[in-house]
Structures are given as C-alpha cells and as structure tokens.
Design an enzyme around this catalytic site. Structure first.
Site, PDB file in Angstrom:
ATOM      1  N   CYS A   1     -13.066 -28.677   8.083  1.00  0.00           N
ATOM      2  CA  CYS A   1     -11.599 -27.949   7.725  1.00  0.00           C
ATOM      3  C   CYS A   1     -10.882 -28.935   7.744  1.00  0.00           C
ATOM      4  O   CYS A   1     -10.605 -29.668   9.085  1.00  0.00           O
ATOM      5  CB  CYS A   1     -11.375 -27.279   8.588  1.00  0.00           C
ATOM      6  SG  CYS A   1     -10.836 -25.501   8.220  1.00  0.00           S
TER       7      CYS A   1
ATOM      8  N   ASP B   1       1.307  -0.904   0.033  1.00  0.00           N
ATOM      9  CA  ASP B   1      -0.100  -0.140  -0.049  1.00  0.00           C
ATOM     10  C   ASP B   1       0.597   0.952  -0.029  1.00  0.00           C
ATOM     11  O   ASP B   1       2.172   1.528   0.131  1.00  0.00           O
ATOM     12  CB  ASP B   1      -1.078  -0.137   1.242  1.00  0.00           C
ATOM     13  CG  ASP B   1      -0.041   0.089   2.323  1.00  0.00           C
ATOM     14  OD1 ASP B   1       1.144  -0.036   2.522  1.00  0.00           O
ATOM     15  OD2 ASP B   1      -0.762  -0.723   3.414  1.00  0.00           O
TER      16      ASP B   1
ATOM     17  N   HIS C   1      -6.170 -21.348  11.345  1.00  0.00           N
ATOM     18  CA  HIS C   1      -7.342 -21.332  10.535  1.00  0.00           C
ATOM     19  C   HIS C   1      -8.067 -20.527   9.503  1.00  0.00           C
ATOM     20  O   HIS C   1      -8.980 -20.424   8.493  1.00  0.00           O
ATOM     21  CB  HIS C   1      -8.003 -21.946  11.857  1.00  0.00           C
ATOM     22  CG  HIS C   1     -10.004 -22.291  11.946  1.00  0.00           C
ATOM     23  ND1 HIS C   1     -10.531 -23.206  11.094  1.00  0.00           N
ATOM     24  CD2 HIS C   1     -10.516 -21.279  11.483  1.00  0.00           C
ATOM     25  CE1 HIS C   1     -11.561 -23.211  10.712  1.00  0.00           C
ATOM     26  NE2 HIS C   1     -11.822 -21.755  10.405  1.00  0.00           N
TER      27      HIS C   1
ATOM     28  N   CYS D   1      -7.613 -27.680   7.539  1.00  0.00           N
ATOM     29  CA  CYS D   1      -6.633 -26.976   8.506  1.00  0.00           C
ATOM     30  C   CYS D   1      -5.917 -27.593   9.912  1.00  0.00           C
ATOM     31  O   CYS D   1      -6.461 -28.093  10.245  1.00  0.00           O
ATOM     32  CB  CYS D   1      -6.546 -24.949   8.977  1.00  0.00           C
ATOM     33  SG  CYS D   1      -7.401 -25.773  10.951  1.00  0.00           S
TER      34      CYS D   1
ATOM     35  N   ASP E   1      -8.353  -7.209   0.533  1.00  0.00           N
ATOM     36  CA  ASP E   1      -6.973  -7.479   1.792  1.00  0.00           C
ATOM     37  C   ASP E   1      -7.450  -7.063   3.171  1.00  0.00           C
ATOM     38  O   ASP E   1      -8.781  -6.176   2.955  1.00  0.00           O
ATOM     39  CB  ASP E   1      -5.397  -7.122   1.512  1.00  0.00           C
ATOM     40  CG  ASP E   1      -6.017  -5.139   1.614  1.00  0.00           C
ATOM     41  OD1 ASP E   1      -5.424  -5.347   3.040  1.00  0.00           O
ATOM     42  OD2 ASP E   1      -6.372  -4.409   1.366  1.00  0.00           O
TER      43      ASP E   1
ATOM     44  N   CYS F   1      -8.372 -27.708  13.123  1.00  0.00           N
ATOM     45  CA  CYS F   1      -9.432 -28.173  13.003  1.00  0.00           C
ATOM     46  C   CYS F   1      -9.317 -29.769  12.471  1.00  0.00           C
ATOM     47  O   CYS F   1      -9.737 -30.937  13.499  1.00  0.00           O
ATOM     48  CB  CYS F   1     -10.555 -28.303  11.896  1.00  0.00           C
ATOM     49  SG  CYS F   1     -11.078 -26.499  11.957  1.00  0.00           S
TER      50      CYS F   1
END
Length: 374
Positions: free
Chosen positions: A303, A91, A334, A305, A265, A308
């Site tokens: 999930c 940015d 996660h 990840c 974002d 999880c």
C-alpha cells in the site's frame, strides 16, 4: 456542460462508466466517502481527493439541523463551505429521520420529528427535502423516501414502498428543471422481487437521471442482499447510473459491482479507522491488538498510503492506545485509500474483460489472512 452517464464497457453484469457533471467526472464503479456534517471525519478534503475519490456524500438531515441549509447557501453553498469543488451527492434525509430522530410521526405529507441534537421539532417532506438540497447546492439530489428496517411484514414493505413512490413523484415535481444537477429515484421493496419490480416501473414512469437501490444493508445479511441484487439492478434502465445506498464492506462492494451496481457509499472506512479497525488486501486488522506492539512492519507493504509508507504497526498501535488524534487520521486515510484501490482495480478489470479473474484474486488474497506475528 451537461450532466449524464455513459457506459464504457461491460464484463458480465459489471459495468464501467462515467457520470459527467459540471464539477467534474465521476468514474464508475465509484465509492463515495461519507462527509456527514460537511467533512469526512479525520480527513482534509485534499487528502480525500488524494485517495482517488471523485465524489463525496453529504447528509441532508445533519446539515439541515446544523449549521442549517440557509446558512450554507448564504456562505456560498456546500462545495465552497467545505472546500470540496468536485461533485457532491446529498441523501434525502429520510434514512436518518427513521434511524436517528426521536418521536417521529409519519403521514402522507411527510415526517415530523425531534432533532437528536437539541430536541427541536422539524418537518421533512419531499418538497422540503428538495429545497434543502437545492440550498446546499449538491450535484446529485436524492428523492425523499421511507426506508423500513428489515425484517418486516410484506404488507408493511408494500405500503412503505408505495408511499415512497408517491413521494418520488412529488420530489420530481418539486425538483423542477435544474440544469447541471441530477435527481435520482430510489427503488424500495425489501426482499420481495415483485415489489422491487413494481417500484422500478413506477420510478421509470416518473423518469430520473439515475436510480438508487434503497432498503438494503439494513440488517438482512449479505446472502439476502446478494439474492436481491441478482435481479434488482436489471429492473433499472441500462443507460442510467445505479446506486446501492449504504454499502459497505469490501466484499459487499465487489459483490454489488459484479451484479451491476455503479455507485456505493458507506461510513465504514472512516468509522472503522477511528476505532482501530483496518481493511487490507489480506483482510481486517485490529491495530489495538497487543501482537502489533513491537511490529516494525507496515500495515500493508503493497500500500502507498501515508500510514503504510511512513509508519509501523508498532507506532499505529501506540497512537491508537494513547488515543492520539493522528491514529484516526492515518487509519482513516489508509481505509479510504484501500477502498479506492478496490474501485480502481475493478474499473481496470472490467475495461480489460478480466473481472472474474480479478474477483477470484481479491477473495484469495483476503482468505490468506493477515501476515503472521513476528
């Protein structure tokens, strides 16, 4: 390899595409995790990539103050410095100057301000922002702009937008010709349709590699933001990527893509992970709540990840309460995984012409709420 954007499919206003850079392709719609100070907090770069992220965002304001753009350049550029060899967007620093810095003074030339870290005095202008981002070596560079907080008087919004358009022209000139790097202009204009259109026309006349929609998600509320997004993306070129800055929550992201946005974002998935707020397909879970203390089930059984796959709600509740570092690491992983899962779901749905059905399923699942306590 040249840079560029290709739109691959469209379903309603939702677009599927790819941004090509020498450091790799960015699949759109894309969510960019925020690496404020050359790191996505609580995550290794390899872990961020495993969640499905193609691109990260770095903050010009924070990096110019610490460790300094010249130092980053001497050490091989931002990609090497933070061990992320894929694309990076930086940015311009304008938003952080307005929201974080102390004793700032705005003129036609730029903004003088005092660092929030040590009170040292600095100046940011379109030219210095372009130079700092050049030293960092980012693949996508943002114009320097002013982002006024909403609500604001129409006259103040118009004055600010026109200043940003003059700064956009100076940013374009200062950026020059940099093969392999892209420069994005930033549309401003608050919630005023005619000012948004005026801003878009000014940016198109200058000519950019992509176009951002700035000045939203600054306190106006989701309904007002969506009202603006019903028309604002359509003012921008069809053949260039459209980036909605600083958004957002899962339903904000889905609503933005539905209205023609390609990139977003937000610090939300990582910041929320560190404070015990977890995003799941069934809505938000607060892991700090006592109901999770004896729960052997995962956050989200669908999930994949690590949080999880390998840990219970009871464990995640415990390490959060005990203020263990692994809590922020697992919950951030996660959340980032879930956000990227949303993006992949939308990309597949747009490609197959079933975005409306996917969106309906997304909202229906979230409306169910979390699984009942044991």
């Amino acid at each position: 390899m040249t840079t560029g954007f290709e739109k691959l499919a469209q379903d309603g206003a939702a677009r599927l595409g790819v941004i090509r850079t020498p450091r790799g392709e960015v699949r759109t719609p894309a969510f960019m995790p925020v690496g404020t100070a050359a790191t996505v907090k609580a995550m290794l770069p390899e872990s961020v990539r495993e969640t499905g992220a193609d691109i990260l965002l770095g903050n010009t304001y924070h990096l110019m103050l610490r460790p300094g753009a010249e130092r980053v350049a001497r050490l091989g550029g931002l990609h090497k410095f933070m061990n992320w060899e894929r694309p990076i967007l930086t940015d311009s620093g304008g938003f952080q100057v307005m929201s974080l810095a102390g004793l700032r003074k705005l003129t036609e030339e730029g903004v003088t301000f005092k660092s929030h870290i040590d009170g040292s005095k600095h100046m940011l202008s379109p030219e210095s922002s372009m130079e700092i981002q050049r030293l960092l070596g980012s693949d996508i560079v943002m114009c320097f702009d002013e982002c006024p907080a909403l609500p604001a008087e129409r006259e103040a919004i118009a004055r600010s937008m026109r200043l940003s358009m003059r700064w956009a022209e100076r940013s374009r000139a200062a950026f020059g010709v940099r093969p392999g790097h892209m420069l994005f202009g930033i549309m401003q204009g608050g919630l005023e349709r005619d000012l948004r259109e005026e801003s878009a026309e000014a940016l198109k006349a200058i000519g950019f590699d992509g176009y951002a929609i700035g000045g939203l998600a600054v306190g106006e509320g989701q309904a007002a933001m969506f009202d603006c997004l019903d028309y604002a993306p359509g003012f921008l070129p069809e053949d260039k990527p459209r980036y909605l800055m600083g958004v957002g929550k899962p339903d904000d992201i889905v609503g933005a893509v539905k209205r023609g946005v390609d990139m977003m974002d937000c610090v939300l998935p990582s910041r929320s992970g560190r404070t015990g707020q977890v995003f799941t397909r069934r809505g938000v879970v607060n892991i700090k709540n006592a109901r999770h203390a004896d729960d052997p089930r995962p956050l989200d059984e669908a999930c994949s990840c690590p949080a999880c796959r390998s840990y219970s709600r009871a464990y995640l509740h415990h390490v959060f309460r005990a203020q263990e570092m692994i809590s922020g690491m697992l919950l951030t992983w996660h959340n980032l995984h879930y956000f990227q899962e949303i993006m992949q779901g939308m990309r597949a749905a747009i490609a197959e012409g079933r975005f409306a059905a996917w969106e309906a399923m997304f909202h229906a699942q979230r409306a169910e709420g979390d699984i009942p306590p044991l």
